[in-house]
Design a protein around this motif. Structure first.
Motif, short mmCIF file in Angstrom:
data_model
loop_
_atom_site.label_atom_id
_atom_site.label_comp_id
_atom_site.label_asym_id
_atom_site.label_seq_id
_atom_site.Cartn_x
_atom_site.Cartn_y
_atom_site.Cartn_z
N LEU A 42 -13.33 -5.79 8.12
CA LEU A 42 -12.60 -6.94 7.63
C LEU A 42 -12.92 -7.22 6.30
O LEU A 42 -12.39 -7.48 5.26
N SER A 43 -14.55 -7.15 6.11
CA SER A 43 -15.17 -7.52 4.76
C SER A 43 -14.69 -6.28 3.67
O SER A 43 -14.41 -6.49 2.52
N LEU A 44 -14.79 -5.10 4.27
CA LEU A 44 -14.25 -4.05 3.42
C LEU A 44 -12.55 -4.23 2.88
O LEU A 44 -12.41 -4.01 1.56
N TYR A 45 -11.94 -4.63 3.62
CA TYR A 45 -10.58 -4.79 3.21
C TYR A 45 -10.44 -6.11 2.39
O TYR A 45 -9.59 -5.90 1.35
N MET A 46 -10.99 -7.14 2.70
CA MET A 46 -10.87 -8.26 1.84
C MET A 46 -11.39 -7.97 0.19
O MET A 46 -11.10 -8.68 -0.44
N LEU A 47 -12.35 -7.31 0.37
CA LEU A 47 -12.92 -6.88 -1.16
C LEU A 47 -12.29 -5.69 -1.74
O LEU A 47 -12.56 -5.60 -2.93
N SER A 48 -11.46 -5.18 -0.90
CA SER A 48 -10.45 -3.98 -1.45
C SER A 48 -9.48 -4.45 -2.35
O SER A 48 -9.03 -5.69 -2.56
N SER A 49 -9.17 -3.44 -3.35
CA SER A 49 -7.85 -4.04 -4.23
C SER A 49 -6.73 -4.24 -3.56
O SER A 49 -5.97 -5.36 -3.66
N SER A 50 -6.38 -3.62 -2.24
CA SER A 50 -5.17 -4.14 -1.39
C SER A 50 -5.41 -5.38 -0.74
O SER A 50 -4.42 -6.13 -0.94
N GLY A 51 -6.42 -5.63 -0.36
CA GLY A 51 -6.74 -6.77 0.13
C GLY A 51 -6.89 -8.21 -0.74
O GLY A 51 -6.16 -9.36 -0.30
N ILE A 52 -7.34 -7.99 -1.87
CA ILE A 52 -7.17 -9.10 -2.79
C ILE A 52 -5.76 -9.30 -3.32
O ILE A 52 -5.28 -10.23 -3.35
N GLY A 81 -0.79 -1.52 8.71
CA GLY A 81 -1.21 -0.34 7.67
C GLY A 81 -1.41 -1.04 6.43
O GLY A 81 -0.84 -2.06 6.04
N ARG A 82 -2.13 -0.27 5.70
CA ARG A 82 -2.32 -0.85 4.15
C ARG A 82 -1.10 -0.46 3.41
O ARG A 82 -1.29 -0.72 2.15
N ASN A 83 -0.27 0.60 3.94
CA ASN A 83 0.89 0.90 2.97
C ASN A 83 1.98 0.10 2.81
O ASN A 83 2.20 -0.74 3.84
N MET A 84 2.79 -0.07 1.88
CA MET A 84 4.08 -0.83 1.82
C MET A 84 5.06 -0.04 2.94
O MET A 84 5.29 0.92 2.82
N THR A 85 5.66 -1.39 3.66
CA THR A 85 6.79 -0.93 4.38
C THR A 85 7.96 -1.30 3.67
O THR A 85 8.18 -1.97 2.36
N LYS A 86 9.10 -0.91 4.26
CA LYS A 86 10.27 -0.90 3.76
C LYS A 86 10.75 -2.55 3.63
O LYS A 86 11.21 -2.92 2.52
N ALA A 87 10.33 -3.10 4.60
CA ALA A 87 10.25 -4.59 4.55
C ALA A 87 9.62 -5.40 3.42
O ALA A 87 10.05 -6.34 2.91
N ALA A 88 8.47 -4.74 3.27
CA ALA A 88 7.85 -5.30 2.13
C ALA A 88 8.46 -5.24 0.68
O ALA A 88 8.59 -6.03 -0.17
N TYR A 89 8.92 -4.04 0.60
CA TYR A 89 9.66 -3.59 -0.58
C TYR A 89 11.06 -4.62 -0.73
O TYR A 89 11.07 -5.20 -2.00
N VAL A 90 11.54 -4.82 0.39
CA VAL A 90 12.96 -5.48 0.10
C VAL A 90 12.40 -7.16 -0.23
O VAL A 90 12.93 -7.94 -0.94
N ALA A 91 11.14 -7.63 0.59
CA ALA A 91 10.74 -8.99 0.15
C ALA A 91 10.34 -9.12 -1.06
O ALA A 91 10.66 -10.08 -1.78
N VAL A 92 9.51 -8.12 -1.75
CA VAL A 92 9.30 -8.28 -3.11
C VAL A 92 10.51 -8.28 -4.08
O VAL A 92 10.56 -8.96 -4.81
N ALA A 93 11.15 -7.26 -3.75
CA ALA A 93 12.56 -7.48 -4.57
C ALA A 93 13.29 -8.64 -4.43
O ALA A 93 13.78 -9.17 -5.43
N ALA A 94 13.53 -9.00 -3.22
CA ALA A 94 14.23 -10.52 -3.12
C ALA A 94 13.49 -11.65 -3.53
O ALA A 94 14.13 -12.39 -4.29
N GLY A 95 12.34 -11.63 -3.46
CA GLY A 95 11.44 -12.73 -3.87
C GLY A 95 11.28 -12.80 -5.51
O GLY A 95 11.59 -14.17 -5.98
#
Length: 370
Positions: free
Chosen positions: A81-91, A19-33
């Motif tokens: 795929l192309s729509l995702y790659m050109l979206s802000s989330s994809g970039i 999914g294109r939303n942030m997961t809890k694991a992603a939040y932890v990875a951002v904070a730890a990184g």
């Protein structure tokens, strides 16, 4: 069995990551990184725990690369795929996955390359609801904001030229040109006042005082415009949410759009967890409630009555100007529409049909309780 559980957990994790939303694991990875990147710049701390710091950074990077690849695969299967790659989330996902590896590949020093991990914080941005609201406010209030910006630029330029004219002979090093004076004008107009450049002539100080006062006015205007815009957007969002909730309550089903809009302005929503007491027996009644979703239980002598979606309660105390006659508690997560006493009387006056329904139900309940 354990292998099956591991595969199932991995499949669920991959599905959430796709999914294109942030997961809890992603939040932890951002904070730890980001925390590890900050420690990386502290020499003594890095020397002591450099292996752990680099391990955390590489783990976070591997996670973001994995997340990006999973989303690429998922979007490719959906034909987007192309729509995702050109979206802000994809970039943002691509930057988070590739920035550090590319820097390392082209020969950037390791500790310098890892500074690019600060870009991981961008992954949090798309999921912040307030930023979407800010974008709407900036679009809607673009005219007034641009007008204030023009005033800001005018004051900056006028102040720069004035200080250049007044101070160039006594302070040629700091006010020797209009571009040099621009720094002073911006710092002064924003009321920052570093003190590194200060007018010393009497007229120069008078101009500086006017610029400071102008700065208060300019930023006061900006603040007022944004605050008003945010308040209007918040009211709009709340109105739409309440409208949607009101329109689903059977009690208001017979009302037309204009009447629902009128009622929506009177009601406020309240979300409560299970086993929360809404009304306490003996309290003075100052509002009534409509159940938009969930369930509540009325505790009467010798019996309990369950009220489901669409039911209302609390009206008897308002009609009789008396105190509450029973305890009411939620039995599950419940969303209520609250009608305060003043608005209750307005509603009764404007919509006699609703008043009759509420009055009839109150009389029926009073007879049952006798």
């Amino acid at each position: 069995m354990s292998k099956r559980l591991i595969l199932s957990a991995l499949a669920q994790f991959t599905a959430k990551t796709a999914g294109r939303n942030m997961t809890k694991a992603a939040y932890v990875a951002v904070a730890a990184g980001v925390a590890a990147m900050a420690v990386l710049t502290a020499g003594p701390a890095y020397e002591v725990a450099h292996r752990w710091i680099e391990a955390v950074l590489w783990t976070c990077l591997v996670y973001f690369v994995f997340e990006w690849l999973v989303r690429l695969r998922h979007m490719a299967h959906q034909g987007r795929l192309s729509l995702y790659m050109l979206s802000s989330s994809g970039i943002v996902d691509a930057i988070g996955a590739l920035a550090v590896p590319v820097a390392l590949i082209v020969g950037v020093e390791s500790r310098t390359a890892w500074l690019l991990s600060i870009l991981w914080v961008l992954k949090v941005v798309p999921g912040i609801p307030g930023l979407r609201q800010l974008r709407r406010v900036l679009v809607l209030e673009s005219g007034p904001l641009l007008s204030v910006l023009v005033i800001f630029l005018m004051v900056v330029l006028l102040a720069s030229v004035a200080e250049y004219f007044l101070e160039r002979d006594v302070q040629p090093a700091t006010f020797g040109s209009v571009p040099a004076a621009l720094w002073w004008a911006v710092v002064t107009l924003t009321t920052t006042g570093y003190g590194d450049v200060v007018p010393i002539t009497p007229l120069g100080r008078m101009v500086a005082a006017l610029v400071m006062i102008s700065g208060l006015g300019v930023f006061g205007l900006w603040t007022g415009i944004l605050a008003t815009g945010f308040a209007a957007e918040t009211r709009r969002d709340n109105f739409l949410k309440t409208w949607e909730t009101v329109s689903k309550v059977p009690f208001f089903a017979t009302l037309g759009p204009a009447a629902i809009a009128d009622v929506t302005h009177m009601l406020r929503t309240m979300d409560l967890p299970a086993r929360t007491q809404i009304i306490r027996k003996g309290q003075k009644g100052d509002c009534m409630y409509f159940i938009a979703a969930g369930e509540a239980e009325v505790e009467l002598p010798g019996k309990r009555i369950a009220l489901g979606e669409g039911a209302f309660f609390g009206e008897m105390a308002l009609l009789g100007n008396s105190v509450r006659g029973a305890n009411v508690t939620t039995t599950k997560v419940t969303r209520l529409l609250v009608l305060d006493l003043v608005d209750f009387r307005l509603l009764m006056a404007r919509h006699p049909d609703l008043a009759e329904t509420i009055d009839a139900e109150a009389k029926r309940r009073a007879q049952e309780n006798e």
